[in-house]
Design a protein around this motif. Structure first.
Motif, PDB file in Angstrom:
ATOM      1  N   ASP A  92       0.813  -1.215   0.000  1.00 30.49           N
ATOM      2  CA  ASP A  92       0.000   0.000   0.000  1.00 30.49           C
ATOM      3  C   ASP A  92       0.849   1.270   0.000  1.00 30.49           C
ATOM      4  OD1 ASP A  92       0.983  -0.272   2.575  1.00 30.49           O
ATOM      5  OD2 ASP A  92      -0.881   0.357   3.545  1.00 30.49           O
ATOM      6  N   VAL A  93       2.110   1.144  -0.437  1.00 35.08           N
ATOM      7  CA  VAL A  93       3.030   2.287  -0.461  1.00 35.08           C
ATOM      8  C   VAL A  93       3.602   2.449  -1.871  1.00 35.08           C
ATOM      9  CG1 VAL A  93       5.163   3.278   0.454  1.00 35.08           C
ATOM     10  CG2 VAL A  93       3.669   1.944   1.957  1.00 35.08           C
ATOM     11  N   GLN A  94       3.526   3.668  -2.379  1.00 32.71           N
ATOM     12  CA  GLN A  94       4.141   4.031  -3.656  1.00 32.71           C
ATOM     13  C   GLN A  94       5.358   4.903  -3.354  1.00 32.71           C
ATOM     14  OE1 GLN A  94       3.318   3.459  -6.908  1.00 32.71           O
ATOM     15  NE2 GLN A  94       1.484   2.271  -6.516  1.00 32.71           N
ATOM     16  N   LEU A  95       6.385   4.793  -4.182  1.00 31.54           N
ATOM     17  CA  LEU A  95       7.587   5.625  -4.038  1.00 31.54           C
ATOM     18  C   LEU A  95       7.862   6.312  -5.359  1.00 31.54           C
ATOM     19  CD1 LEU A  95      10.238   6.612  -2.683  1.00 31.54           C
ATOM     20  CD2 LEU A  95      11.271   4.434  -3.399  1.00 31.54           C
ATOM     21  N   PHE A  96       8.039   7.623  -5.295  1.00 38.74           N
ATOM     22  CA  PHE A  96       8.390   8.405  -6.474  1.00 38.74           C
ATOM     23  C   PHE A  96       9.561   9.314  -6.132  1.00 38.74           C
ATOM     24  CE2 PHE A  96       3.776   7.743  -6.909  1.00 38.74           C
ATOM     25  CZ  PHE A  96       3.726   7.164  -8.162  1.00 38.74           C
ATOM     26  N   GLY A  97      10.462   9.464  -7.076  1.00 36.75           N
ATOM     27  CA  GLY A  97      11.534  10.436  -6.952  1.00 36.75           C
ATOM     28  C   GLY A  97      11.220  11.631  -7.839  1.00 36.75           C
ATOM     29  N   VAL A  98      11.701  12.807  -7.415  1.00 38.64           N
ATOM     30  CA  VAL A  98      11.505  14.030  -8.192  1.00 38.64           C
ATOM     31  C   VAL A  98      12.829  14.769  -8.251  1.00 38.64           C
ATOM     32  CG1 VAL A  98      10.226  16.193  -8.433  1.00 38.64           C
ATOM     33  CG2 VAL A  98       9.152  14.250  -7.287  1.00 38.64           C
ATOM     34  N   SER A  99      13.295  15.042  -9.458  1.00 38.56           N
ATOM     35  CA  SER A  99      14.510  15.829  -9.592  1.00 38.56           C
ATOM     36  C   SER A  99      14.220  17.265  -9.172  1.00 38.56           C
ATOM     37  CB  SER A  99      15.012  15.813 -11.037  1.00 38.56           C
ATOM     38  OG  SER A  99      16.094  16.720 -11.181  1.00 38.56           O
ATOM     39  N   TYR A 100      15.064  17.795  -8.326  1.00 36.39           N
ATOM     40  CA  TYR A 100      14.917  19.179  -7.870  1.00 36.39           C
ATOM     41  C   TYR A 100      15.008  20.139  -9.048  1.00 36.39           C
ATOM     42  CZ  TYR A 100      15.646  23.272  -4.906  1.00 36.39           C
ATOM     43  OH  TYR A 100      15.522  24.490  -4.281  1.00 36.39           O
ATOM     44  N   ASP A 101      15.850  19.791  -9.986  1.00 43.27           N
ATOM     45  CA  ASP A 101      16.025  20.619 -11.182  1.00 43.27           C
ATOM     46  C   ASP A 101      14.991  20.206 -12.227  1.00 43.27           C
ATOM     47  OD1 ASP A 101      18.413  21.851 -10.107  1.00 43.27           O
ATOM     48  OD2 ASP A 101      19.428  19.956 -10.535  1.00 43.27           O
ATOM     49  N   LEU A 102      14.421  21.190 -12.902  1.00 46.22           N
ATOM     50  CA  LEU A 102      13.479  20.882 -13.980  1.00 46.22           C
ATOM     51  C   LEU A 102      14.275  20.333 -15.155  1.00 46.22           C
ATOM     52  CD1 LEU A 102      11.031  23.930 -13.862  1.00 46.22           C
ATOM     53  CD2 LEU A 102      10.752  21.670 -12.856  1.00 46.22           C
ATOM     54  N   LEU A 103      14.038  19.079 -15.465  1.00 47.36           N
ATOM     55  CA  LEU A 103      14.784  18.400 -16.519  1.00 47.36           C
ATOM     56  C   LEU A 103      13.824  17.811 -17.549  1.00 47.36           C
ATOM     57  CD1 LEU A 103      17.291  16.418 -14.255  1.00 47.36           C
ATOM     58  CD2 LEU A 103      17.739  18.558 -15.467  1.00 47.36           C
ATOM     59  N   SER A 104      14.342  17.592 -18.731  1.00 44.69           N
ATOM     60  CA  SER A 104      13.543  16.960 -19.780  1.00 44.69           C
ATOM     61  C   SER A 104      13.363  15.475 -19.457  1.00 44.69           C
ATOM     62  CB  SER A 104      14.243  17.111 -21.126  1.00 44.69           C
ATOM     63  OG  SER A 104      15.439  16.335 -21.134  1.00 44.69           O
ATOM     64  N   VAL A 105      12.449  14.856 -20.157  1.00 44.34           N
ATOM     65  CA  VAL A 105      12.225  13.414 -19.988  1.00 44.34           C
ATOM     66  C   VAL A 105      13.533  12.665 -20.247  1.00 44.34           C
ATOM     67  CG1 VAL A 105      10.981  11.410 -20.875  1.00 44.34           C
ATOM     68  CG2 VAL A 105       9.783  13.578 -20.579  1.00 44.34           C
ATOM     69  N   ALA A 106      14.234  13.049 -21.304  1.00 45.86           N
ATOM     70  CA  ALA A 106      15.492  12.374 -21.650  1.00 45.86           C
ATOM     71  C   ALA A 106      16.531  12.531 -20.539  1.00 45.86           C
ATOM     72  CB  ALA A 106      16.036  12.915 -22.969  1.00 45.86           C
ATOM     73  N   ASP A 107      16.618  13.723 -19.952  1.00 46.72           N
ATOM     74  CA  ASP A 107      17.590  13.951 -18.875  1.00 46.72           C
ATOM     75  C   ASP A 107      17.225  13.163 -17.609  1.00 46.72           C
ATOM     76  OD1 ASP A 107      19.141  15.617 -20.463  1.00 46.72           O
ATOM     77  OD2 ASP A 107      18.206  17.462 -19.711  1.00 46.72           O
ATOM     78  N   VAL A 108      15.923  13.091 -17.300  1.00 42.06           N
ATOM     79  CA  VAL A 108      15.497  12.310 -16.139  1.00 42.06           C
ATOM     80  C   VAL A 108      15.774  10.828 -16.378  1.00 42.06           C
ATOM     81  CG1 VAL A 108      13.519  11.650 -14.705  1.00 42.06           C
ATOM     82  CG2 VAL A 108      13.775  14.028 -15.424  1.00 42.06           C
ATOM     83  N   GLN A 109      15.511  10.366 -17.596  1.00 41.96           N
ATOM     84  CA  GLN A 109      15.799   8.966 -17.947  1.00 41.96           C
ATOM     85  C   GLN A 109      17.295   8.674 -17.815  1.00 41.96           C
ATOM     86  OE1 GLN A 109      13.535   6.508 -18.629  1.00 41.96           O
ATOM     87  NE2 GLN A 109      15.266   5.127 -18.607  1.00 41.96           N
ATOM     88  N   ALA A 110      18.109   9.619 -18.238  1.00 40.65           N
ATOM     89  CA  ALA A 110      19.566   9.447 -18.129  1.00 40.65           C
ATOM     90  C   ALA A 110      19.994   9.357 -16.658  1.00 40.65           C
ATOM     91  CB  ALA A 110      20.282  10.600 -18.830  1.00 40.65           C
ATOM     92  N   LEU A 111      19.407  10.189 -15.792  1.00 36.99           N
ATOM     93  CA  LEU A 111      19.706  10.112 -14.352  1.00 36.99           C
ATOM     94  C   LEU A 111      19.309   8.753 -13.791  1.00 36.99           C
ATOM     95  CD1 LEU A 111      18.553  13.526 -12.811  1.00 36.99           C
ATOM     96  CD2 LEU A 111      20.881  12.649 -12.987  1.00 36.99           C
ATOM     97  N   LYS A 112      18.135   8.286 -14.185  1.00 38.79           N
ATOM     98  CA  LYS A 112      17.627   6.992 -13.711  1.00 38.79           C
ATOM     99  C   LYS A 112      18.608   5.870 -14.070  1.00 38.79           C
ATOM    100  CE  LYS A 112      13.370   4.215 -13.970  1.00 38.79           C
ATOM    101  NZ  LYS A 112      13.165   3.955 -12.559  1.00 38.79           N
ATOM    102  N   GLN A 113      19.106   5.913 -15.280  1.00 43.65           N
ATOM    103  CA  GLN A 113      20.053   4.877 -15.728  1.00 43.65           C
ATOM    104  C   GLN A 113      21.418   5.053 -15.083  1.00 43.65           C
ATOM    105  OE1 GLN A 113      19.895   5.119 -20.012  1.00 43.65           O
ATOM    106  NE2 GLN A 113      17.947   4.019 -20.117  1.00 43.65           N
ATOM    107  N   LYS A 114      21.914   6.268 -15.069  1.00 42.77           N
ATOM    108  CA  LYS A 114      23.260   6.541 -14.548  1.00 42.77           C
ATOM    109  C   LYS A 114      23.401   6.129 -13.081  1.00 42.77           C
ATOM    110  CE  LYS A 114      26.607  10.303 -14.029  1.00 42.77           C
ATOM    111  NZ  LYS A 114      26.862  11.739 -14.305  1.00 42.77           N
TER     112      LYS A 114
END
Length: 175
Positions: A92-114
């Motif tokens: 019953d728990v969801q977890l989401f991360g949010v980048s403090y910096d406004l980033l594009s989808v591609a940049d967020v995806q790159a962070l997720k992978q890196k």
């Protein structure tokens, strides 16, 4: 004026009145349909995987929102802990991360992978609606209760163990 002419004049006025009423009714129905359509199409946030959410769909669940940034070393240090929490969290728990910096989808995806982030990341922009404000300090973790309100604000680096303890304590309290 003859009786027929009077009757015709009355019918014309009634017809015009009904026409105006029909137009007004159609206008009201169009406005209601617009509001319903807007609400149905409204999205509060979208994740890097393309999944769209409305907070209403998360009701009755606990939601953990973690703000982080690539330039924040404690933020990067807690990612393995958050990954562990994600893998072992209650259903019953969801977890989401949010980048403090406004980033594009591609940049967020790159962070997720890196950084090998296993949990879903919210792609924040000016239209993102979260029940928490952007924090002044990082890392920052918020626990949103099943009623949609902020149940806990955890500033600084967090461990999986500490997050579980906080959730257990919050869940033991009556809502």
């Amino acid at each position: 004026m003859s009786e027929c002419e009077v009757e015709r004049a009355v019918q014309n006025k009634v017809s015009k009145g009904l026409g105006y009423l029909a137009v007004a009714l159609l206008g009201v129905l169009a406005a209601v349909a617009g509001v319903v359509s807007y609400q149905a199409g409204r999205v509060d946030f979208e994740t890097v995987t393309g999944k769209q959410y409305r907070w209403e769909t998360l009701e009755q669940q606990w939601v953990v929102v973690n703000y982080f940034a690539e330039w924040c070393s404690p933020c990067l240090k807690e990612i393995p802990e958050l990954n562990h929490f994600f893998r072992t969290r209650p259903g019953d728990v969801q977890l989401f991360g949010v980048s403090y910096d406004l980033l594009s989808v591609a940049d967020v995806q790159a962070l997720k992978q890196k950084y090998h982030i296993e949990y879903d990341l919210i792609v924040a922009d000016e239209n993102t609606r979260l029940p928490v404000s952007k924090p002044q300090y990082l890392p920052a973790t918020f626990v949103i209760g099943p009623d949609g309100t902020i149940a806990a604000e955890l500033m600084g680096e967090i461990s999986s163990k500490r997050l579980v303890e906080v959730l257990e304590k919050l869940k033991s309290k009556p809502l």
